[in-house]
Design an enzyme around this catalytic site. Structure first.
Site, short mmCIF file in Angstrom:
data_model
loop_
_atom_site.label_atom_id
_atom_site.label_comp_id
_atom_site.label_asym_id
_atom_site.label_seq_id
_atom_site.Cartn_x
_atom_site.Cartn_y
_atom_site.Cartn_z
N LYS A 29 -40.80 24.86 -23.17
CA LYS A 29 -41.15 24.28 -21.86
C LYS A 29 -40.95 22.77 -21.81
CE LYS A 29 -42.57 27.84 -19.51
NZ LYS A 29 -42.42 28.11 -18.10
N ASP B 211 -49.95 28.44 -17.38
CA ASP B 211 -50.79 29.25 -18.26
C ASP B 211 -50.81 28.64 -19.65
OD1 ASP B 211 -48.12 30.04 -18.59
OD2 ASP B 211 -48.46 31.71 -17.23
C1 LIG Z 1 -43.95 30.97 -24.31
C2 LIG Z 1 -43.35 31.34 -23.02
N1 LIG Z 1 -42.31 32.19 -23.02
C3 LIG Z 1 -41.73 32.56 -21.88
C4 LIG Z 1 -42.18 32.10 -20.67
C5 LIG Z 1 -41.53 32.62 -19.42
O1 LIG Z 1 -40.91 31.65 -18.66
P1 LIG Z 1 -40.73 31.89 -17.10
O2 LIG Z 1 -42.08 31.79 -16.48
O3 LIG Z 1 -39.79 30.84 -16.69
O4 LIG Z 1 -40.18 33.27 -16.94
C6 LIG Z 1 -43.25 31.21 -20.62
C7 LIG Z 1 -43.76 30.68 -19.35
O5 LIG Z 1 -44.79 30.04 -19.28
C8 LIG Z 1 -43.86 30.82 -21.82
O6 LIG Z 1 -44.90 29.98 -21.86
#
Ligand SMILES: Cc1ncc(COP(=O)(O)O)c(C=O)c1O
Length: 372
Positions: free
Chosen positions: A72, A98
């Site tokens: 992120k 989150d």
């Molecule tokens: C660790 C992790 N993987 C995957 C995602 C998924 O990303 P997206 O919300 O862009 O689908 C998130 C989103 O917060 C995440 O924190």
């Protein structure tokens, strides 16, 4: 619990008013100028591949992204950089999260000498809240789920004059989520140094976890842009209890799934997919699989306690979800149609992204203390 949906994508997306942001982005160049930047490693899990009688299993390890333990950081830092280039007077950045996006936003804001306010859903783990606060943000807990936290963040920004930096688009708010997706592209650009070749991705299948879908959309955009119809097959993985993308595919339009939103995969615990992401996802997804939490736990264990000489990987609940989807596809009779579509063989090369490390250390320790 598991579910799946097979999709016939057309491999083309109709350009919209944010396409130019993905096309002309220079996020990779920007990230390389950041203090502490280093490409995250891409590991080859030979023993795990042998176990599944497949060719090669690669995992790009975003738990090593700066000190922030998740991919992120790439999105928030690039978006804030671009926003401040337009208007350097912004005082406060704000988002809902989150966990990982909020921590990334707090870090990127502080690095730019700006304040940040981060809204979190009520179930957010204490460790995740502390990690956001440690980067300098004020954290506000919302009595509701992720979508409600997003609404609260947007309302507060209108009232207080803060700049919203959200990773999910909404009507009239598309540019910043597109900048965030452009930032995520750095992961796939980095793979060009060790895996992807011009004209040949050198992987046949990619498993991508989805929350609001921006991460998956950035990958799909990358593969379609670079390889067109020669792109690898793309399988999305979601929690069974928060399967917004799968339900939207089934409905033929973006919808909120009628599910409990009770899952330990906190980063994927989202409702309706982001509109900007959905447009891209539809054009390049071959199947969606939704899985219950125990598959994620098994994948976390398999990565942390690997067989033989494979390198251990620290994967959080959402980080391990891509591999968890693969493990479910290989094990579950109900997912045979997905197996048939993928035609996994001893030659197959499959890529996963460990999108986060142990961002909820208490839950992480309790899971990896059980043997795979
Ligand atoms: C660790 C992790 N993987 C995957 C995602 C998924 O990303 P997206 O919300 O862009 O689908 C998130 C989103 O917060 C995440 O924190």
């Amino acid at each position: 619990m598991i579910d799946f949906f097979l999709h016939k994508p057309d491999n083309e997306f109709a350009p919209d008013n944010t396409t130019h942001i993905l096309t002309h982005n220079d996020a990779y160049q920007f990230h390389r100028t950041l203090p502490g930047y280093a490409p995250t490693p891409c590991l080859n899990l030979h023993r795990l591949a042998e176990k599944y009688h497949t060719g090669q299993l690669f995992i790009k390890d975003e738990s090593k992204r700066f000190h922030l333990e998740a991919f992120k950081a790439l999105g928030a830092s690039y978006a804030i950089h671009c926003i401040l280039e337009q208007d350097g007077n912004i005082d406060t950045f704000c988002t809902a999260t989150d966990g990982n996006h909020g921590r990334a936003l707090a870090w990127a804001s502080a690095s730019a000498g700006k304040k940040s306010v981060v809204f979190v859903p009520d179930h957010t783990a204490v460790a995740r809240i502390r990690a956001i606060e440690q980067e300098g943000a004020e954290v506000i807990r919302v009595d509701g789920n992720y979508d409600e936290a997003c609404d609260r963040a947007a309302q507060s920004c209108s009232r207080e004059g803060w700049q919203l930096v959200q990773d999910a688009a909404r009507d009239g708010y598309e540019e910043i989520p597109a900048l965030i997706m452009a930032g995520y592209l750095t992961q796939f650009r980095e793979l060009e140094e060790e895996l992807h070749l011009p004209g040949k991705p050198e992987v046949d299948i990619v498993f991508l976890q989805a929350g609001v879908g921006s991460f998956a959309a950035s990958a799909i955009w990358y593969y379609l842009d670079r390889y067109g119809p020669d792109r690898p097959k793309i399988i999305l993985v979601e929690p069974f209890e928060a399967d917004g993308v799968l339900t939207s595919f089934r409905a033929g339009k973006r919808v909120v799934p009628d599910k409990s939103f009770k899952t330990m995969m906190a980063g994927l615990n989202c409702g309706i997919p982001s509109p900007g992401a959905w447009n891209i996802i539809r054009s390049g997804t071959d199947a969606v699989v939704s899985i219950s939490d125990h598959f994620a736990a098994e994948a976390m264990q398999a990565l942390y306690h690997p067989a033989g000489t494979d390198q251990p990987v620290t994967a959080g609940e959402s980080g391990a979800a891509g591999l968890a989807g693969f493990m479910a596809v290989m094990a579950e009779e109900k997912l045979k149609p997905v197996r048939d579509l993928l035609r996994i063989s001893p030659e197959s090369r499959i890529l996963f992204v460990n999108t986060e490390g142990a961002t909820d250390p208490v839950n992480f320790r309790s899971i990896i203390s059980k043997t795979a």
